[in-house]
Design a protein around this motif. Structure first.
Motif, PDB file in Angstrom:
ATOM      1  N   PRO A   1      -2.986  13.968 -11.643  1.00 11.59           N
ATOM      2  CA  PRO A   1      -2.074  14.992 -10.661  1.00 11.59           C
ATOM      3  C   PRO A   1      -2.340  16.378 -10.908  1.00 11.59           C
ATOM      4  N   ALA A   2      -2.882  16.745 -12.088  1.00 12.87           N
ATOM      5  CA  ALA A   2      -3.150  17.976 -12.410  1.00 12.87           C
ATOM      6  C   ALA A   2      -4.421  18.436 -11.612  1.00 12.87           C
ATOM      7  N   ALA A   3      -5.288  17.667 -11.127  1.00 16.73           N
ATOM      8  CA  ALA A   3      -6.494  17.874 -10.117  1.00 16.73           C
ATOM      9  C   ALA A   3      -6.080  18.287  -8.635  1.00 16.73           C
ATOM     10  N   VAL A   4      -5.050  18.077  -8.455  1.00 16.10           N
ATOM     11  CA  VAL A   4      -4.828  18.403  -6.988  1.00 16.10           C
ATOM     12  C   VAL A   4      -4.772  20.113  -6.442  1.00 16.10           C
ATOM     13  N   THR A   5      -5.790  20.093  -5.688  1.00 16.62           N
ATOM     14  CA  THR A   5      -5.643  21.571  -5.187  1.00 16.62           C
ATOM     15  C   THR A   5      -5.825  21.641  -3.642  1.00 16.62           C
ATOM     16  N   PRO A   6      -5.271  22.763  -3.121  1.00 15.21           N
ATOM     17  CA  PRO A   6      -5.174  22.901  -1.682  1.00 15.21           C
ATOM     18  C   PRO A   6      -6.630  23.113  -1.193  1.00 15.21           C
ATOM     19  N   ASP A   7      -6.479  22.955   0.161  1.00 13.23           N
ATOM     20  CA  ASP A   7      -7.840  23.088   0.782  1.00 13.23           C
ATOM     21  C   ASP A   7      -7.926  24.591   1.333  1.00 13.23           C
ATOM     22  N   GLN A   8      -8.890  25.398   0.859  1.00 12.02           N
ATOM     23  CA  GLN A   8      -8.644  26.733   1.080  1.00 12.02           C
ATOM     24  C   GLN A   8      -8.832  27.312   2.468  1.00 12.02           C
TER      25      GLN A   8
ATOM     26  N   ALA B   1       0.795  -1.055   0.042  1.00 10.28           N
ATOM     27  CA  ALA B   1      -0.199   0.065  -0.089  1.00 10.28           C
ATOM     28  C   ALA B   1       0.756   1.414   0.042  1.00 10.28           C
ATOM     29  N   ILE B   2       0.369   2.395  -0.744  1.00 15.03           N
ATOM     30  CA  ILE B   2       0.985   3.569  -0.755  1.00 15.03           C
ATOM     31  C   ILE B   2      -0.133   4.653  -0.808  1.00 15.03           C
ATOM     32  N   TYR B   3       0.353   5.701   0.430  1.00 13.99           N
ATOM     33  CA  TYR B   3      -0.700   6.643   0.698  1.00 13.99           C
ATOM     34  C   TYR B   3      -0.169   8.055   0.226  1.00 13.99           C
ATOM     35  N   GLY B   4      -1.262   8.916   0.062  1.00 14.65           N
ATOM     36  CA  GLY B   4      -0.675  10.270  -0.190  1.00 14.65           C
ATOM     37  C   GLY B   4      -1.380  11.113   0.972  1.00 14.65           C
ATOM     38  N   GLN B   5      -0.345  11.927   1.485  1.00 13.09           N
ATOM     39  CA  GLN B   5      -0.361  12.906   2.613  1.00 13.09           C
ATOM     40  C   GLN B   5      -0.480  14.189   1.908  1.00 13.09           C
ATOM     41  N   ARG B   6      -1.496  15.005   2.052  1.00 13.53           N
ATOM     42  CA  ARG B   6      -1.311  16.267   1.296  1.00 13.53           C
ATOM     43  C   ARG B   6      -0.720  17.298   2.259  1.00 13.53           C
ATOM     44  N   SER B   7       0.160  18.216   1.631  1.00 12.96           N
ATOM     45  CA  SER B   7       0.673  19.427   2.153  1.00 12.96           C
ATOM     46  C   SER B   7       0.522  20.471   1.440  1.00 12.96           C
ATOM     47  N   PRO B   8      -0.009  21.499   2.056  1.00 13.24           N
ATOM     48  CA  PRO B   8      -0.470  22.814   1.532  1.00 13.24           C
ATOM     49  C   PRO B   8       0.774  23.591   1.692  1.00 13.24           C
ATOM     50  N   SER B   9       0.905  24.562   0.886  1.00 15.18           N
ATOM     51  CA  SER B   9       2.205  25.675   1.253  1.00 15.18           C
ATOM     52  C   SER B   9       1.891  26.848   0.460  1.00 15.18           C
ATOM     53  N   ILE B  10       2.497  27.871   0.901  1.00 15.05           N
ATOM     54  CA  ILE B  10       2.400  29.182   0.231  1.00 15.05           C
ATOM     55  C   ILE B  10       3.733  29.841  -0.027  1.00 15.05           C
ATOM     56  N   VAL B  11       4.091  30.138  -1.160  1.00 17.36           N
ATOM     57  CA  VAL B  11       5.116  30.550  -1.731  1.00 17.36           C
ATOM     58  C   VAL B  11       5.247  32.161  -1.947  1.00 17.36           C
ATOM     59  N   TYR B  12       6.309  32.822  -1.301  1.00 19.81           N
ATOM     60  CA  TYR B  12       6.280  34.367  -1.273  1.00 19.81           C
ATOM     61  C   TYR B  12       7.476  34.849  -2.198  1.00 19.81           C
TER      62      TYR B  12
ATOM     63  N   GLU C   1       0.402  40.597  -0.938  1.00 17.87           N
ATOM     64  CA  GLU C   1       0.755  40.969  -2.215  1.00 17.87           C
ATOM     65  C   GLU C   1       2.027  40.388  -2.642  1.00 17.87           C
ATOM     66  N   LYS C   2       2.747  39.720  -1.734  1.00 14.44           N
ATOM     67  CA  LYS C   2       3.902  38.874  -2.142  1.00 14.44           C
ATOM     68  C   LYS C   2       3.771  37.554  -2.290  1.00 14.44           C
ATOM     69  N   ILE C   3       2.470  36.854  -2.337  1.00 13.39           N
ATOM     70  CA  ILE C   3       2.375  35.767  -2.549  1.00 13.39           C
ATOM     71  C   ILE C   3       2.513  35.611  -4.031  1.00 13.39           C
ATOM     72  N   ILE C   4       3.213  34.285  -4.231  1.00  9.48           N
ATOM     73  CA  ILE C   4       3.400  33.667  -5.721  1.00  9.48           C
ATOM     74  C   ILE C   4       2.520  32.763  -5.817  1.00  9.48           C
ATOM     75  N   ALA C   5       2.422  31.868  -4.936  1.00 13.29           N
ATOM     76  CA  ALA C   5       1.413  30.775  -5.294  1.00 13.29           C
ATOM     77  C   ALA C   5       0.986  30.048  -3.690  1.00 13.29           C
ATOM     78  N   ARG C   6      -0.499  29.773  -3.885  1.00 10.81           N
ATOM     79  CA  ARG C   6      -1.044  28.990  -2.950  1.00 10.81           C
ATOM     80  C   ARG C   6      -1.292  27.401  -3.462  1.00 10.81           C
ATOM     81  N   GLN C   7      -0.698  26.524  -2.729  1.00 13.46           N
ATOM     82  CA  GLN C   7      -0.825  25.098  -3.384  1.00 13.46           C
ATOM     83  C   GLN C   7      -0.769  24.038  -2.415  1.00 13.46           C
ATOM     84  N   ALA C   8      -0.829  23.014  -3.194  1.00 15.83           N
ATOM     85  CA  ALA C   8      -0.737  21.545  -2.245  1.00 15.83           C
ATOM     86  C   ALA C   8      -0.245  20.633  -3.381  1.00 15.83           C
ATOM     87  N   CYS C   9       0.364  19.593  -2.429  1.00 12.43           N
ATOM     88  CA  CYS C   9       0.960  18.493  -3.074  1.00 12.43           C
ATOM     89  C   CYS C   9       0.666  17.004  -2.197  1.00 12.43           C
TER      90      CYS C   9
END
Length: 366
Positions: free
Chosen positions: A257-264, A197-208, A284-292
């Motif tokens: 994989p293209a459908a991955v979105t962060p929890d708002q 078994a392989i599981y996916g753990q979601r990690s949100p992140s913000i890039v400034y 205003e310095k945020i480049i990306a709000r994302q998750a993987c």
């Protein structure tokens, strides 16, 4: 000899590079784009000795050394740089230390630095998307082929055991060996072979976009969020961006994989925590709000090696938070295993056969 690598993330790119250096024909099959998932959205933090006392120690030390070595061998700037790492605490409201200046001048008052946990000799960073992309470009320059498409199965010889290729979009790519390196989507390969078994753990992140205002200091901080202690990690990169992550959770893994979105809600909480850390982390310095989704296994160790009950099939996934760090040594070891049958690093702790096969109900639940 021809090897097909299923997956264009950092593990696939490193494996392709090291296989091609041994003169082996390599075809990488990627469904979306290079570094589309965690390989493009992770922090990129590297540590030489943080796995001491665990089965990962030798792999991590070898990989840390390779990360320092590769910029001298491959053209491109993926932001490799040594850095210092600190642990600390974001002082909660009502604490007398809330208004005390931080030991690091770029941080807000009340961000208390406890100790140095990494030095420029033991910790470093890369930009993961750039690292993966430049490594894949170098492999392509050396003759590796890249094919776009969704892999739908393993083709086998008449014995039903030995791999002879992969099915991609209704056609067959012939191969003498197949490597499954699809991150958490390696779970899908359990339909074709005996994989744990392989599981996916979601990690949100913000890039400034912080420019040159943030020094090369990685931070591992405890932050109180709604009465709960949360670990928040801050990774300034050489290109002037700073990656901040916290609040990992378990969520359903999208098939694409293209459908991955962060929890708002998680992103909003993470942004509020980031703004508490420093005035440099402004909206205003945020480049990306994302998750993987990071690939994890039942015992926390990666799967690296031959797939049980299959001949000529290999797997490399389940690296969890150390995927970027351990990718070079993983690729090197897989190349050695496929080309020579032996490896410089003992891969037995990561043998896929150590865990039982996937329960089919888990796959159907996805």
């Amino acid at each position: 000899m021809r090897v097909v690598i299923c997956g264009g993330g950092v593990i696939g790119a490193c494996t392709a590079w090291f296989l091609r250096r041994r003169g082996i024909d390599v075809i990488v099959v990627e469904r979306t784009e290079i570094a589309a998932a965690a390989s493009g959205k992770a922090g990129g933090f590297l540590a030489r000795d943080w796995c001491t006392g665990t089965p990962l120690d030798a792999l991590a030390r070898r990989s840390f050394a390779l990360h320092a070595q590769l910029p001298g061998e491959i053209a491109g700037d993926w932001g490799y740089r040594p850095m210092t790492a600190y642990s600390g605490l974001v002082v909660p409201d009502g604490d007398a230390r809330r208004n005390l200046p931080s030991a690091l001048g770029w941080l807000a008052n009340g961000v208390a630095i406890a100790q140095t946990i990494g030095t420029t000799a033991t910790t470093a960073i890369v930009h993961p998307r750039k690292f993966t992309s430049f490594l894949m470009d170098a492999a392509l320059t050396q003759g590796v082929q890249l094919r776009r498409g969704r892999i739908s199965g393993i083709v086998r010889d008449a014995d039903g055991i030995t791999a002879s290729g992969v099915q991609v979009e209704g056609s067959v790519i012939e191969a003498d060996a197949v490597v499954i390196a699809m991150g958490p989507w390696s779970l899908l390969a359990a339909q074709w072979m005996n994989l744990p078994a392989i599981y996916g753990q979601r990690s949100p992140s913000i890039v400034y976009d912080t420019g040159g205002d943030v020094p090369a200091d990685a931070l591992f901080l405890e932050h109180e969020d709604n009465g709960v202690a949360v670990s928040i990690e801050v990774f300034p990169r050489a290109d002037g961006s700073t990656h901040i992550t916290a609040l990992s959770d378990i969520a359903p893994l999208p098939l694409d994989p293209a459908a991955v979105t962060p929890d708002q809600d998680a992103i909003a909480r993470l942004q509020a925590m980031s703004e508490r850390l420093s005035p440099l982390f402004r909206p205003e310095k945020i480049i990306a709000r994302q998750a993987c989704f990071r690939p994890v296994t039942q015992d926390g160790l990666p799967l690296i090696g031959k797939v049980p009950q299959s001949e000529g099939v290999y797997v490399a996934t389940g690296h969890n938070v150390w995927g970027i760090l351990n990718a070079p040594a993983t690729g090197e070891a897989l190349a050695q295993l496929i080309a020579e049958g032996t490896t410089q690093i003992d891969l037995s702790p990561f043998d896929p056969a150590r865990l039982g096969p996937l329960d089919p109900s888990l796959l159907h639940a996805r």
